[in-house]
Design an enzyme around this catalytic site. Structure first.
Site, short mmCIF file in Angstrom:
data_model
loop_
_atom_site.label_atom_id
_atom_site.label_comp_id
_atom_site.label_asym_id
_atom_site.label_seq_id
_atom_site.Cartn_x
_atom_site.Cartn_y
_atom_site.Cartn_z
N SER A 108 43.62 52.80 43.03
CA SER A 108 43.38 53.23 44.40
C SER A 108 44.65 53.02 45.20
O SER A 108 45.51 52.21 44.83
CB SER A 108 42.24 52.40 45.00
N TYR A 128 37.84 43.67 46.95
CA TYR A 128 38.19 44.90 46.23
C TYR A 128 39.71 45.10 46.22
O TYR A 128 40.31 45.42 45.18
CB TYR A 128 37.50 46.09 46.90
#
Length: 361
Positions: free
Chosen positions: A165, A178
């Site tokens: 990501s 995360y």
């Protein structure tokens, strides 16, 4: 690092080489393992490989989503092997890899896409919750990579794709666990890649850094926000991300792919002015990650149990933000044609130079 993806690449090996005599091709019997295969990007990746007639092993928690995904793969005429696995458990992942090789054959590509998260300020995340996110989002990737390497290295071939990501480089508020995990996966990936290069291994590892994607996670993650969580816009459909992941698996010599113009912009901005980005996200990052809808206190959270475990509902690949999500990426489009665009730019420059010289005469 410009991400590109092409549909329907057949007759090539996982590292992008043309298949020669005796080499299995994508149109025949290659095998892919996908973790987190029941929703979001993992589900979309499974569909992409089903279109290529690969054997598809689906690793995830939750029997409802697994069976639904397996039926989609079988409907495309491919063999599917659904295996209920908690990727945080190394023994379960290793056992699943063994099942795959016994049932489908040698693993050619392993895609690590499983994850979970908690949407909340760090002060409101319990230690055991933070640990659980790291166990799934980091150690799940480590366990999957280890299981793949143990089988690929003796054959000196195979590809591992880490689904990352933009948040692997740029932390944002409300997603500390995360972001920490994705940063760690990035470091793990770089370290492992150096080791494989040192050993001159035929096994390849690459990573795809994704933009905000419209996945069901925003309806099932554990959230302590007053409003319903949403991705930081702009958003993309999971099929865009899946095409990027499959392309990376086809061309794994590149260490990393960036998918989406917003990913490119974010990573460049973070490299040039991280402090400015800190302040921007401090002002805007809380509201930008919430809709106007009040959060449901009884919503299903998949941190400890699969999202379909309580509801018995298959969540599919897409989330609830269809109208706001892009089905294409200009950056992806350009990267698919980078060779042609480069030649066009060179040609245009040559014509411009010739025109200038002509005027001077």
């Amino acid at each position: 690092m410009w991400c590109c993806a092409r549909e329907g690449d057949r007759g090539s090996t996982p590292d992008g080489r043309k298949a020669g005599p005796g080499v299995r091709t994508a149109a025949r019997s290659q095998v892919v393992v996908i973790t987190g295969a029941t929703g979001g990007v993992g589900r979309a990746v499974a569909r992409e490989y089903a279109r290529r007639a690969w054997g598809v092993a689906l690793l995830a928690r939750g029997s409802t989503g697994l069976e639904a995904t397996a039926e989609e793969v079988r409907a495309a005429g491919c063999e599917a092997l659904p295996v209920e696995v908690d990727v945080a458990d190394e023994e379960q992942v290793s056992d699943a890899a063994e099942q795959v090789e016994q049932r489908l054959g040698p693993i050619d590509v392993w895609v690590n896409a499983a994850f979970t998260s908690v949407f909340a300020p760090f002060s409101q995340i319990a230690p055991e919750e933070f640990r659980r996110v790291v166990e799934v989002d980091l150690l799940g990737f480590v366990h999957g990579t280890r299981a793949a390497l143990e089988r690929m290295r003796p054959r000196d071939r195979g590809t591992i794709v880490q689904v990352g990501s933009a948040l692997a480089y740029r932390g944002v508020p409300l997603q500390s666990a995360y972001c920490a995990s994705k940063h760690a996966v990035q470091g793990f990936h770089e370290s492992l890649r150096c080791e494989l290069l040192h050993d001159r291994s035929g096994v390849r590892v690459t990573m795809v850094q994704l933009p905000a994607v419209n996945t069901p996670q925003f309806s099932w993650v554990l959230s302590r926000l007053p409003k319903h969580p949403q991705p930081l816009p702009p958003m993309f459909q999971p099929e865009v991300a899946a095409r990027a992941v499959v392309h990376a698996a086809d061309h794994p010599r590149r260490r990393e792919y960036w998918c989406g113009g917003s990913t490119v912009a974010t990573l460049i901005a973070n490299a040039l002015a991280p402090g400015v980005l800190d302040r921007y996200l401090a002002r805007n990052g809380f509201a930008a990650q919430q809709t106007d809808a009040v959060s449901d206190p009884d919503r299903t959270a998949n941190l400890w149990v699969p999202a379909d475990g309580r509801s018995g509902h298959d969540h599919g690949a897409r989330g609830v933000f269809d109208e706001e999500s892009n089905t294409r990426s200009w950056q992806l489009w350009a990267s698919q044609r980078h060779g042609a665009l480069a030649l066009a730019a060179i040609g245009a420059a040559a014509l411009a130079t010739a025109a200038v010289r002509q005027r001077k005469r």
